[in-house]
Scaffold this motif. Structure first.
Motif, PDB file in Angstrom:
ATOM      1  N   TRP A  89     -22.505   8.214  32.450  1.00  0.00           N
ATOM      2  CA  TRP A  89     -21.191   7.714  32.065  1.00  0.00           C
ATOM      3  C   TRP A  89     -20.596   8.573  30.946  1.00  0.00           C
ATOM      4  CZ3 TRP A  89     -16.673   5.683  32.260  1.00  0.00           C
ATOM      5  CH2 TRP A  89     -16.012   5.248  31.106  1.00  0.00           C
ATOM      6  N   GLN A  90     -21.380   8.882  29.935  1.00  0.00           N
ATOM      7  CA  GLN A  90     -20.877   9.676  28.817  1.00  0.00           C
ATOM      8  C   GLN A  90     -20.443  11.060  29.283  1.00  0.00           C
ATOM      9  OE1 GLN A  90     -20.234   8.625  25.867  1.00  0.00           O
ATOM     10  NE2 GLN A  90     -21.278   6.642  25.898  1.00  0.00           N
ATOM     11  N   GLU A  91     -21.239  11.678  30.123  1.00  0.00           N
ATOM     12  CA  GLU A  91     -20.931  13.037  30.586  1.00  0.00           C
ATOM     13  C   GLU A  91     -19.689  13.054  31.477  1.00  0.00           C
ATOM     14  OE1 GLU A  91     -22.894  16.267  33.618  1.00  0.00           O
ATOM     15  OE2 GLU A  91     -24.249  15.168  32.270  1.00  0.00           O
ATOM     16  N   LEU A  92     -19.654  12.165  32.453  1.00  0.00           N
ATOM     17  CA  LEU A  92     -18.537  12.177  33.398  1.00  0.00           C
ATOM     18  C   LEU A  92     -17.233  11.740  32.738  1.00  0.00           C
ATOM     19  CD1 LEU A  92     -20.305  10.711  36.561  1.00  0.00           C
ATOM     20  CD2 LEU A  92     -19.724  13.086  36.094  1.00  0.00           C
ATOM     21  N   SER A  93     -17.307  10.761  31.847  1.00  0.00           N
ATOM     22  CA  SER A  93     -16.089  10.292  31.197  1.00  0.00           C
ATOM     23  C   SER A  93     -15.572  11.311  30.181  1.00  0.00           C
ATOM     24  CB  SER A  93     -16.317   8.933  30.519  1.00  0.00           C
ATOM     25  OG  SER A  93     -17.292   9.023  29.499  1.00  0.00           O
ATOM     26  N   ALA A  94     -16.456  12.158  29.656  1.00  0.00           N
ATOM     27  CA  ALA A  94     -15.994  13.237  28.775  1.00  0.00           C
ATOM     28  C   ALA A  94     -15.172  14.246  29.563  1.00  0.00           C
ATOM     29  CB  ALA A  94     -17.187  13.921  28.108  1.00  0.00           C
ATOM     30  N   GLU A  95     -15.539  14.433  30.838  1.00  0.00           N
ATOM     31  CA  GLU A  95     -14.795  15.349  31.697  1.00  0.00           C
ATOM     32  C   GLU A  95     -13.497  14.715  32.209  1.00  0.00           C
ATOM     33  OE1 GLU A  95     -17.543  16.213  34.784  1.00  0.00           O
ATOM     34  OE2 GLU A  95     -18.918  17.356  33.484  1.00  0.00           O
ATOM     35  N   GLN A  96     -13.465  13.387  32.247  1.00  0.00           N
ATOM     36  CA  GLN A  96     -12.298  12.648  32.743  1.00  0.00           C
ATOM     37  C   GLN A  96     -11.865  11.636  31.671  1.00  0.00           C
ATOM     38  OE1 GLN A  96     -10.924  13.357  35.649  1.00  0.00           O
ATOM     39  NE2 GLN A  96     -12.507  14.702  36.454  1.00  0.00           N
ATOM     40  N   PRO A  97     -11.112  12.064  30.650  1.00  0.00           N
ATOM     41  CA  PRO A  97     -10.757  11.162  29.541  1.00  0.00           C
ATOM     42  C   PRO A  97     -10.037   9.895  29.990  1.00  0.00           C
ATOM     43  CG  PRO A  97     -10.215  13.444  29.011  1.00  0.00           C
ATOM     44  CD  PRO A  97     -10.587  13.426  30.452  1.00  0.00           C
ATOM     45  N   GLU A  98      -9.321   9.960  31.123  1.00  0.00           N
ATOM     46  CA  GLU A  98      -8.607   8.765  31.581  1.00  0.00           C
ATOM     47  C   GLU A  98      -9.585   7.653  31.964  1.00  0.00           C
ATOM     48  OE1 GLU A  98      -8.910  11.498  35.233  1.00  0.00           O
ATOM     49  OE2 GLU A  98      -8.671  11.671  33.052  1.00  0.00           O
ATOM     50  N   TRP A  99     -10.833   7.997  32.243  1.00  0.00           N
ATOM     51  CA  TRP A  99     -11.808   6.954  32.534  1.00  0.00           C
ATOM     52  C   TRP A  99     -12.103   6.139  31.281  1.00  0.00           C
ATOM     53  CZ3 TRP A  99     -16.215   9.279  36.086  1.00  0.00           C
ATOM     54  CH2 TRP A  99     -15.619   9.805  37.242  1.00  0.00           C
ATOM     55  N   ASP A 104     -11.480  -0.298  25.601  1.00  0.00           N
ATOM     56  CA  ASP A 104     -10.992  -0.189  24.226  1.00  0.00           C
ATOM     57  C   ASP A 104     -12.103   0.331  23.317  1.00  0.00           C
ATOM     58  OD1 ASP A 104      -8.455  -1.146  24.871  1.00  0.00           O
ATOM     59  OD2 ASP A 104      -9.093  -3.231  24.650  1.00  0.00           O
ATOM     60  N   GLY A 105     -12.563   1.527  23.604  1.00  0.00           N
ATOM     61  CA  GLY A 105     -13.562   2.161  22.761  1.00  0.00           C
ATOM     62  C   GLY A 105     -14.979   1.800  23.166  1.00  0.00           C
ATOM     63  N   PRO A 106     -15.963   2.478  22.554  1.00  0.00           N
ATOM     64  CA  PRO A 106     -17.371   2.290  22.929  1.00  0.00           C
ATOM     65  C   PRO A 106     -17.923   0.910  22.597  1.00  0.00           C
ATOM     66  CG  PRO A 106     -17.179   3.710  20.994  1.00  0.00           C
ATOM     67  CD  PRO A 106     -15.792   3.517  21.522  1.00  0.00           C
ATOM     68  N   ASP A 107     -17.245   0.169  21.705  1.00  0.00           N
ATOM     69  CA  ASP A 107     -17.730  -1.158  21.341  1.00  0.00           C
ATOM     70  C   ASP A 107     -17.035  -2.269  22.120  1.00  0.00           C
ATOM     71  OD1 ASP A 107     -19.474  -0.074  19.415  1.00  0.00           O
ATOM     72  OD2 ASP A 107     -17.851   0.023  17.939  1.00  0.00           O
ATOM     73  N   ASP A 108     -16.204  -1.902  23.066  1.00  0.00           N
ATOM     74  CA  ASP A 108     -15.503  -2.890  23.883  1.00  0.00           C
ATOM     75  C   ASP A 108     -16.528  -3.699  24.682  1.00  0.00           C
ATOM     76  OD1 ASP A 108     -13.905  -4.362  25.571  1.00  0.00           O
ATOM     77  OD2 ASP A 108     -12.779  -2.655  26.354  1.00  0.00           O
ATOM     78  N   PRO A 109     -16.549  -5.038  24.526  1.00  0.00           N
ATOM     79  CA  PRO A 109     -17.491  -5.852  25.313  1.00  0.00           C
ATOM     80  C   PRO A 109     -17.331  -5.643  26.820  1.00  0.00           C
ATOM     81  CG  PRO A 109     -16.480  -7.164  23.570  1.00  0.00           C
ATOM     82  CD  PRO A 109     -15.749  -5.853  23.605  1.00  0.00           C
ATOM     83  N   LEU A 111     -16.886  -2.858  28.292  1.00  0.00           N
ATOM     84  CA  LEU A 111     -17.663  -1.686  28.680  1.00  0.00           C
ATOM     85  C   LEU A 111     -19.126  -2.068  28.886  1.00  0.00           C
ATOM     86  CD1 LEU A 111     -18.125   1.318  29.163  1.00  0.00           C
ATOM     87  CD2 LEU A 111     -18.220   1.644  26.678  1.00  0.00           C
ATOM     88  N   ALA A 112     -19.664  -2.866  27.982  1.00  0.00           N
ATOM     89  CA  ALA A 112     -21.049  -3.311  28.125  1.00  0.00           C
ATOM     90  C   ALA A 112     -21.220  -4.136  29.397  1.00  0.00           C
ATOM     91  CB  ALA A 112     -21.462  -4.127  26.898  1.00  0.00           C
ATOM     92  N   GLU A 113     -20.246  -4.979  29.680  1.00  0.00           N
ATOM     93  CA  GLU A 113     -20.308  -5.790  30.905  1.00  0.00           C
ATOM     94  C   GLU A 113     -20.240  -4.894  32.148  1.00  0.00           C
ATOM     95  OE1 GLU A 113     -17.806  -9.420  33.093  1.00  0.00           O
ATOM     96  OE2 GLU A 113     -17.270  -8.741  31.080  1.00  0.00           O
ATOM     97  N   TRP A 114     -19.377  -3.885  32.084  1.00  0.00           N
ATOM     98  CA  TRP A 114     -19.206  -2.956  33.201  1.00  0.00           C
ATOM     99  C   TRP A 114     -20.493  -2.169  33.451  1.00  0.00           C
ATOM    100  CZ3 TRP A 114     -19.101   2.483  33.284  1.00  0.00           C
ATOM    101  CH2 TRP A 114     -18.537   3.067  34.431  1.00  0.00           C
ATOM    102  N   LEU A 115     -21.115  -1.670  32.375  1.00  0.00           N
ATOM    103  CA  LEU A 115     -22.385  -0.969  32.521  1.00  0.00           C
ATOM    104  C   LEU A 115     -23.457  -1.903  33.083  1.00  0.00           C
ATOM    105  CD1 LEU A 115     -22.406   1.115  29.220  1.00  0.00           C
ATOM    106  CD2 LEU A 115     -22.297   2.039  31.544  1.00  0.00           C
ATOM    107  N   GLY A 116     -23.400  -3.169  32.683  1.00  0.00           N
ATOM    108  CA  GLY A 116     -24.340  -4.144  33.229  1.00  0.00           C
ATOM    109  C   GLY A 116     -24.168  -4.326  34.725  1.00  0.00           C
ATOM    110  N   SER A 117     -22.923  -4.325  35.184  1.00  0.00           N
ATOM    111  CA  SER A 117     -22.683  -4.459  36.623  1.00  0.00           C
ATOM    112  C   SER A 117     -23.182  -3.224  37.377  1.00  0.00           C
ATOM    113  CB  SER A 117     -21.193  -4.683  36.890  1.00  0.00           C
ATOM    114  OG  SER A 117     -20.418  -3.527  36.587  1.00  0.00           O
ATOM    115  N   ALA A 118     -23.104  -2.047  36.740  1.00  0.00           N
ATOM    116  CA  ALA A 118     -23.646  -0.833  37.362  1.00  0.00           C
ATOM    117  C   ALA A 118     -25.167  -0.916  37.454  1.00  0.00           C
ATOM    118  CB  ALA A 118     -23.216   0.390  36.564  1.00  0.00           C
TER     119      ALA A 118
END
Length: 297
Positions: A89-99, A104-109, A111-118
């Protein structure tokens, strides 16, 4: 349009000034079948589209599985796949900033929920098969071949398994739920596309097309035959000829359906009171025919 460009359309080729011929991919063929105007917006105008969280999640999960198979066999474990998730996620999103703008930032709940679904999708994968028992010939394989009619096919296969006896299996990961009839037909269209390309490239009809629905822990298998792939080849020829006819004049007509609700281009669509941008002319820009997001369900 110049005479040279018109001649190139007739032959299905780009003018000499270009370096990449237009090709038919599963995504773009599906776009034209769904709505010719959508094909134009995506393949010719290249109008931007906002990625969805589901699309990006699918792309990241595909990347994790690709990297999982690059590990030694005995290391292809659930915990290793989970450990690959956040770095991907960190690598691909660095290449695609719109992702990253989806959160709302790395502390957005969220994002944690989304990573959990992955992570749940990766768990679903391991419930369907044990990657330690497999040694794919390729992952994220680009296939490109020209049919006898001159149609250039181009697409990416998630995974290609080849048995010692030479039998071929095409595997595609789906991160959405198992589809209803329309979705299943779309998925099989994609898989037949790959089967046809491989048959023309290798002279072997794939023994199995396997769709793995990670969210539902379901796998669907399909066995094509040569007669079916010949019929499918004629279908692709017909789609390409229809695209070329539309390309001569720019007459890519909208086709209103229930799928319009998911389209990013309603503001440009006459069916919704919009106006398409001026037709830039055929052929397509020389960018690749589809992106990783196109291949994410």
């Amino acid at each position: 349009m110049t005479d040279t460009a018109a001649t190139s359309i007739e032959a299905g080729r780009l003018p000499e000034r270009a370096v990449r011929r237009p090709a038919l991919s599963p995504s773009r063929a599906g776009d034209f079948k769904q709505c010719p105007l959508l094909y134009r917006f995506r393949a010719v105008d290249r109008l931007p589209e906002k990625p969805t969280k589901a699309q990006v999640r699918g792309t990241v999960v595909h990347a994790v599985l690709e990297r999982l198979f690059a590990l030694p066999i005995d290391e292809r474990l659930p915990e290793r796949a989970e450990a690959l998730l956040e770095p991907c996620w960190q690598e691909l999103s660095a290449e695609q900033p719109e992702w990253r703008a989806l959160f709302d930032g790395p502390d957005d709940p969220a994002l944690a929920e989304w990573l959990g679904s992955a992570r749940k999708l990766l768990t679903g994968y391991f419930e369907l098969e044990d990657p330690r028992r497999l040694q794919p010939e390729a992952c994220e394989l680009l296939v490109e071949t020209e049919l006898d009619s001159g149609v250039l096919l181009r697409g990416y296969i998630d995974r290609l398994d080849v048995a010692p006896t030479g039998e071929i299996r095409v595997v595609d990961y789906k991160t959405g739920s198992a589809p209803r009839a329309i979705g299943e037909a779309k998925a099989l269209f994609q898989m037949k596309f790959y089967a046809l390309a491989l048959w023309r490239l290798r002279g072997v009809v794939p023994r199995q097309l396997r769709l793995m629905y990670l969210a539902d822990r379901q796998a669907l298998a399909y066995t094509p035959d040569e007669a079916e792939l010949r019929r499918f080849e004629r279908t692709l020829d017909a789609i390409w000829q229809a695209i070329l006819r539309a390309g001569r004049t720019g007459d890519f007509r909208p086709n209103r359906s229930k799928l319009c609700g998911w389209c990013d281009h309603q503001s440009h669509c006459p069916e919704f009171g919009g106006t398409p941008p001026p037709y830039p002319g055929w052929p397509e820009p020389i960018a690749p025919a589809e992106t990783a997001l196109d291949r994410a369900d």
